[in-house]
Scaffold this motif. Structure first.
Motif, PDB file in Angstrom:
ATOM      1  N   PHE A 121       0.843  -1.193   0.000  1.00 17.40           N
ATOM      2  CA  PHE A 121       0.000   0.000   0.000  1.00 17.40           C
ATOM      3  C   PHE A 121       0.884   1.251   0.000  1.00 17.40           C
ATOM      4  O   PHE A 121       2.006   1.233   0.506  1.00 17.40           O
TER       5      PHE A 121
ATOM      6  N   ASP B  22      -6.138   8.838  -4.890  1.00 15.64           N
ATOM      7  CA  ASP B  22      -6.502   7.442  -4.626  1.00 15.64           C
ATOM      8  C   ASP B  22      -5.884   6.927  -3.329  1.00 15.64           C
ATOM      9  O   ASP B  22      -6.414   6.012  -2.703  1.00 15.64           O
TER      10      ASP B  22
ATOM     11  N   VAL C 104      -7.915   4.776  -0.527  1.00 17.81           N
ATOM     12  CA  VAL C 104      -7.472   3.489   0.025  1.00 17.81           C
ATOM     13  C   VAL C 104      -7.358   3.555   1.544  1.00 17.81           C
ATOM     14  O   VAL C 104      -7.745   2.609   2.248  1.00 17.81           O
TER      15      VAL C 104
ATOM     16  N   ARG D  45      -9.369   1.040   4.035  1.00 14.21           N
ATOM     17  CA  ARG D  45      -8.727   0.173   5.031  1.00 14.21           C
ATOM     18  C   ARG D  45      -9.225   0.486   6.431  1.00 14.21           C
ATOM     19  O   ARG D  45      -9.447  -0.423   7.236  1.00 14.21           O
TER      20      ARG D  45
ATOM     21  N   VAL E 259     -10.365   1.016  -7.189  1.00 16.93           N
ATOM     22  CA  VAL E 259      -9.611   0.250  -6.202  1.00 16.93           C
ATOM     23  C   VAL E 259     -10.489  -0.883  -5.674  1.00 16.93           C
ATOM     24  O   VAL E 259     -11.577  -0.645  -5.148  1.00 16.93           O
TER      25      VAL E 259
ATOM     26  N   THR F 160      -9.825  -3.784  -3.141  1.00 16.00           N
ATOM     27  CA  THR F 160      -8.817  -4.312  -2.226  1.00 16.00           C
ATOM     28  C   THR F 160      -8.924  -5.814  -2.011  1.00 16.00           C
ATOM     29  O   THR F 160      -8.033  -6.397  -1.386  1.00 16.00           O
TER      30      THR F 160
ATOM     31  N   THR G 179      -3.848  -3.510  -4.207  1.00 21.45           N
ATOM     32  CA  THR G 179      -3.571  -2.533  -3.151  1.00 21.45           C
ATOM     33  C   THR G 179      -3.711  -1.100  -3.619  1.00 21.45           C
ATOM     34  O   THR G 179      -3.593  -0.173  -2.816  1.00 21.45           O
ATOM     35  N   THR G 180      -3.952  -0.909  -4.904  1.00 19.55           N
ATOM     36  CA  THR G 180      -4.060   0.446  -5.459  1.00 19.55           C
ATOM     37  C   THR G 180      -4.966   0.397  -6.671  1.00 19.55           C
ATOM     38  O   THR G 180      -5.461  -0.672  -7.054  1.00 19.55           O
TER      39      THR G 180
END
Length: 451
Positions: free
Chosen positions: A120, A310, A314, A318, A333, A335, A339-340
């Motif tokens: 990440f 972005d 993210v 998370r 994104v 997940t 991760t991106t």
């Protein structure tokens, strides 16, 4: 400490001008290598990918010199999409991942994006710590501890297999004609190969990089050629990526363009039906259209907004335990898989929906009716502070008063370019144009920019 190097997505600027100089890349490499060295381990490793910019060679070598001076072993992937670095950093048990790219920017720009050992992007806090280490100066390793550098030849293929594995087992794209515009960037080999391997008839655009033509009249920021190609070849769909392939813009069979908001709406609605949308929440930025927010609300779902970038999407995903997010600009994104933002992966998910439903791209890219939105950019010179001018503040205040109960206004500096972005939404087209043009005129006057 004020941020001097990092913007919303790593360090970015014009090549051979501060901060994107070879000297700074070497110093930055030494600082980040020092930060990520794990003293309890004997081996320290970093993977580096890049897009197709001419200056990528210079920054790759400078970063390698800085990193190896601190004892980091460098694994060079060559041209790969940004999400490949996010994937391969933890896969190769690296301490750090680096992508050399300025994404959708023109060829004269470049940038350096960092990924932690979990794949990440780094937090603001870690970036500030690295900036502090840059100011402290290098602390090289002992001569016997200097790192090594090695070329990794199969990084692109590892990534391609991972992307294909996100589709249902056995799904094929036989009979589907797909235009893919790779922006003469990092995915110029990867995207056409993946689509061909899945059975599609591929019509490639923007797959002849020469170091200077990345994003030049092609890709997600200039989809006109791809749209014309879709219509001319009678293709089913067009996929437009940006220079590092972490963004996607779609084109339907009639040549109409669909942005990231429409892609997110399609995926959020489908995932919610399948019980896969965690927390019933989609994460996007303040730039996403009000129509997307209404689409989510009508289905009893939630749109969580973040700052532009972005990385912030993210971080919110998370923190909240959510698994789908993105940006209107085309970062998508997921997940559960990456991760991106991953343009190719998002494109495959869209093609999967076309196969599953049997519907044309035009039916799947119109999940909601957008509220009229206008975005204009005003470029300014280094050192200018246009948003602090009294005339600009007054224009913004007046516009906000006019839009109360009718729409919304967003004014911000770009985190990747010297631009002031003026965006408004309003169902009254005349009022929309009036407020945006009024603010733009004041910003231009404050910066001395020609109208």
């Amino acid at each position: 400490m004020n941020r001097k190097l990092f913007g919303t997505d790593g360090v970015r600027g014009t090549a051979n001008s501060f901060p994107m100089t070879a000297e700074m890349a070497l110093i930055l490499g030494a600082a980040v290598g020092r930060h990520f060295r794990r003293e309890h381990r004997g081996v320290h490793r970093v993977v580096i990918g890049k897009d197709t910019r001419l200056s990528g060679y210079m920054f790759e070598n400078a970063l390698t010199a800085g990193l190896t001076s601190t004892g980091m072993n460098v694994l060079l992937l060559g041209p790969v999409p940004t999400p490949a670095v996010g994937l391969l950093t933890p896969s190769m048990r690296a301490d750090l991942g680096i992508m050399i790219s300025a994404s959708h920017n023109p060829a004269e720009d470049n940038g350096i994006k960092f990924f932690g050992p979990d794949g990440f992007k780094l937090s603001d806090e870690v970036e500030m710590q690295i900036e502090s280490m840059v100011e402290d100066g290098p602390r090289p390793a002992s001569p016997k501890s200097i790192g090594r550098a090695k070329r990794i030849d199969d990084g692109r293929f590892r990534y391609q297999e991972r992307v294909k594995s996100t589709l249902p087992h056995g799904l094929r794209l036989d009979g589907m004609k797909v235009v893919v515009d790779c922006a003469n960037g990092a995915a110029y080999k990867t995207a056409p190969e993946v689509l061909w391997e899945l059975g599609a008839e591929v019509i490639p655009v923007g797959v002849a990089p020469n170091g200077l033509n990345i994003n030049d009249g092609c890709g997600s920021t200039s989809p006109q050629i791809a749209a014309e190609t879709v219509v001319a070849h009678g293709a089913d769909v067009g996929i437009c990526l940006d220079g590092d392939a972490d963004r996607i813009i779609l084109i339907d069979e009639a040549g109409q363009v669909a942005d990231g908001d429409q892609i997110m709406a399609l995926l959020a609605g489908r995932w919610a039906e399948e019980g896969k949308l965690r927390g019933g929440t989609l994460v996007s930025t303040v730039m996403s259209n009000l129509g997307l927010e209404r689409f989510m609300q009508d289905r009893g779902l939630k749109l969580e907004r973040t700052a532009v970038g972005d990385r912030y999407v993210v971080e919110a995903m998370r923190s909240g335990g959510w698994n789908l997010g993105g940006e209107q600009s085309g970062h998508i994104v997921m997940t559960d898989y990456a991760t991106t933002g991953d343009g190719l992966m998002a494109g495959l998910q869209f093609l999967c929906e076309m196969v599953r439903t049997g519907q044309p791209a035009s039916a799947l890219t119109r999940s909601f009716t957008p509220v009229p939105q206008m975005l204009k950019n005003v470029r300014y010179s280094a050192g200018d502070t246009p948003l602090e001018a009294a005339s600009v503040k007054q224009a913004i205040s007046d516009a906000e008063a006019q839009l109360v109960g009718k729409g919304r206004l967003l004014i911000r500096k770009s985190g990747t370019e010297p631009l002031v972005r003026v965006m408004a939404e309003c169902e009254d087209d005349a009022l929309l144009e009036q407020v945006v043009d009024g603010i733009v005129a004041e910003v231009q006057a404050a910066t001395g920019t020609p109208a």
